[in-house]
Design a protein around this motif. Sequence first.
Motif, PDB file in Angstrom:
ATOM      1  N   ASP A   1       1.079  -1.146  -0.173  1.00 11.42           N
ATOM      2  CA  ASP A   1      -0.102   0.061   0.139  1.00 11.42           C
ATOM      3  C   ASP A   1       0.879   1.168   0.061  1.00 11.42           C
ATOM      4  O   ASP A   1       2.132   1.097   0.571  1.00 11.42           O
ATOM      5  CB  ASP A   1      -0.888   0.105   1.155  1.00 11.42           C
ATOM      6  CG  ASP A   1      -2.227   0.755   1.000  1.00 11.42           C
ATOM      7  OD1 ASP A   1      -3.284   0.285   1.121  1.00 11.42           O
ATOM      8  OD2 ASP A   1      -1.798   2.228   0.884  1.00 11.42           O
TER       9      ASP A   1
ATOM     10  N   ARG B   1       0.298   3.812   1.364  1.00 12.47           N
ATOM     11  CA  ARG B   1       0.303   4.495   2.930  1.00 12.47           C
ATOM     12  C   ARG B   1       0.623   3.272   3.624  1.00 12.47           C
ATOM     13  O   ARG B   1       0.383   2.062   3.612  1.00 12.47           O
ATOM     14  CB  ARG B   1      -1.341   4.933   3.165  1.00 12.47           C
ATOM     15  CG  ARG B   1      -1.308   6.150   2.065  1.00 12.47           C
ATOM     16  CD  ARG B   1      -2.837   6.842   2.750  1.00 12.47           C
ATOM     17  NE  ARG B   1      -3.727   5.788   2.617  1.00 12.47           N
ATOM     18  CZ  ARG B   1      -4.930   6.127   1.839  1.00 12.47           C
ATOM     19  NH1 ARG B   1      -5.065   7.375   1.477  1.00 12.47           N
ATOM     20  NH2 ARG B   1      -6.061   5.249   1.867  1.00 12.47           N
TER      21      ARG B   1
ATOM     22  N   PRO C   1     -15.985   4.810   5.750  1.00 12.68           N
ATOM     23  CA  PRO C   1     -17.326   5.256   6.165  1.00 12.68           C
ATOM     24  C   PRO C   1     -17.491   6.181   7.334  1.00 12.68           C
ATOM     25  O   PRO C   1     -18.469   6.876   7.413  1.00 12.68           O
ATOM     26  CB  PRO C   1     -18.001   3.747   6.398  1.00 12.68           C
ATOM     27  CG  PRO C   1     -17.367   2.737   5.877  1.00 12.68           C
ATOM     28  CD  PRO C   1     -16.056   3.320   5.840  1.00 12.68           C
TER      29      PRO C   1
ATOM     30  N   TYR D   1     -17.084  11.099   7.334  1.00 14.15           N
ATOM     31  CA  TYR D   1     -17.697  12.095   7.538  1.00 14.15           C
ATOM     32  C   TYR D   1     -17.914  12.702   9.102  1.00 14.15           C
ATOM     33  O   TYR D   1     -17.777  13.891   9.208  1.00 14.15           O
ATOM     34  CB  TYR D   1     -19.379  11.759   7.119  1.00 14.15           C
ATOM     35  CG  TYR D   1     -19.762  11.330   5.996  1.00 14.15           C
ATOM     36  CD1 TYR D   1     -19.615  12.170   4.772  1.00 14.15           C
ATOM     37  CD2 TYR D   1     -20.119  10.169   5.594  1.00 14.15           C
ATOM     38  CE1 TYR D   1     -19.940  11.889   3.497  1.00 14.15           C
ATOM     39  CE2 TYR D   1     -20.518   9.655   4.420  1.00 14.15           C
ATOM     40  CZ  TYR D   1     -20.527  10.486   3.320  1.00 14.15           C
ATOM     41  OH  TYR D   1     -20.829  10.152   2.007  1.00 14.15           O
TER      42      TYR D   1
ATOM     43  N   ARG E   1      -6.529  -4.638  -5.350  1.00 13.97           N
ATOM     44  CA  ARG E   1      -7.575  -4.066  -4.648  1.00 13.97           C
ATOM     45  C   ARG E   1      -7.815  -2.885  -4.225  1.00 13.97           C
ATOM     46  O   ARG E   1      -8.191  -2.560  -3.288  1.00 13.97           O
ATOM     47  CB  ARG E   1      -7.902  -5.105  -3.242  1.00 13.97           C
ATOM     48  CG  ARG E   1      -7.921  -6.508  -3.517  1.00 13.97           C
ATOM     49  CD  ARG E   1      -9.017  -7.102  -4.448  1.00 13.97           C
ATOM     50  NE  ARG E   1     -10.219  -6.729  -4.143  1.00 13.97           N
ATOM     51  CZ  ARG E   1     -11.493  -7.163  -4.105  1.00 13.97           C
ATOM     52  NH1 ARG E   1     -11.404  -8.348  -4.113  1.00 13.97           N
ATOM     53  NH2 ARG E   1     -12.411  -6.521  -3.827  1.00 13.97           N
TER      54      ARG E   1
ATOM     55  N   ARG F   1     -12.571  -0.800  -4.915  1.00 10.87           N
ATOM     56  CA  ARG F   1     -13.864  -1.615  -4.997  1.00 10.87           C
ATOM     57  C   ARG F   1     -15.151  -0.973  -5.309  1.00 10.87           C
ATOM     58  O   ARG F   1     -15.111   0.233  -4.727  1.00 10.87           O
ATOM     59  CB  ARG F   1     -14.090  -2.628  -3.887  1.00 10.87           C
ATOM     60  CG  ARG F   1     -15.398  -3.555  -4.008  1.00 10.87           C
ATOM     61  CD  ARG F   1     -15.263  -4.478  -2.741  1.00 10.87           C
ATOM     62  NE  ARG F   1     -15.553  -3.821  -1.506  1.00 10.87           N
ATOM     63  CZ  ARG F   1     -16.656  -3.361  -0.906  1.00 10.87           C
ATOM     64  NH1 ARG F   1     -17.649  -3.489  -1.542  1.00 10.87           N
ATOM     65  NH2 ARG F   1     -16.657  -2.708   0.415  1.00 10.87           N
TER      66      ARG F   1
ATOM     67  N   ARG G   1     -20.845  -0.588  -2.567  1.00 11.65           N
ATOM     68  CA  ARG G   1     -22.143  -1.137  -2.473  1.00 11.65           C
ATOM     69  C   ARG G   1     -23.253  -0.071  -2.199  1.00 11.65           C
ATOM     70  O   ARG G   1     -24.227  -0.386  -2.573  1.00 11.65           O
ATOM     71  CB  ARG G   1     -22.106  -2.496  -1.462  1.00 11.65           C
ATOM     72  CG  ARG G   1     -21.452  -3.425  -1.757  1.00 11.65           C
ATOM     73  CD  ARG G   1     -21.703  -4.684  -0.987  1.00 11.65           C
ATOM     74  NE  ARG G   1     -22.881  -5.263  -1.159  1.00 11.65           N
ATOM     75  CZ  ARG G   1     -23.599  -6.371  -0.581  1.00 11.65           C
ATOM     76  NH1 ARG G   1     -22.821  -6.992   0.049  1.00 11.65           N
ATOM     77  NH2 ARG G   1     -24.817  -6.650  -1.145  1.00 11.65           N
TER      78      ARG G   1
END
Length: 127
Positions: free
Chosen positions: A34, A36, A43, A46, A104, A107, A110
């Motif tokens: 990665d 990082r 999620p 915010y 990955r 993605r 959803r």
Amino acid sequence: MGDTPRVVVIGAGFGGLLAVRALKRALVSITLIDRRNYHTFQPLLYQVATAGLSPGEIAAPIRWILRGQHNVEVLMGEVQDFDLERKTVKLPDLEIPYDYFNCRHWREPRLFRPRRLGADGSRPQDY
Ligand SMILES: Cc1cc2nc3c(=O)[nH]c(=O)nc-3n(C[C@H](O)[C@H](O)[C@H](O)COP(=O)(O)OP(=O)(O)OC[C@H]3O[C@@H](n4cnc5c(N)ncnc54)[C@H](O)[C@@H]3O)c2cc1C
């Protein structure tokens, strides 16, 4: 890890971590790359933006998350290219060979997927 198959996973987001954990008991040698050294729990971004949480509360070091898994090494670096014929992943100053490869980074979320009609056209379904 000798002659065990080499698996390279790119990205320590939800997708990459899930892939690595699914291989916890597999006889493979995993390199997770990665750019990082920490995973971000997106999620809750915010709540950081609205000062409800501090950035440190939604980020954790990748090595700490995977500390109990002994068939993985975590590498910080930006993947720039692949050589599919030679089976290598290219970083600025390093080329990593692989037998299996799992990319990955990003993605489809959803949450934001549109809904579509069911086969009979009668009602919407998640897919
Ligand atoms: C504000 C916000 C709220 C969300 N809320 C929800 C929710 O409630 N429910 C839900 O299901 N989904 C939600 N999502 C979507 C969810 O977070 C994403 O679908 C998920 O994080 C995608 O996971 P991923 O592993 O594919 O990619 P990411 O989590 O984006 O991980 C990709 C990783 O790859 C690394 N990377 C990228 N390029 C390279 C490179 N060239 N070299 C090395 N490393 C690289 C990045 O550093 C990163 O760590 C939300 C997203 C946001 C932004």
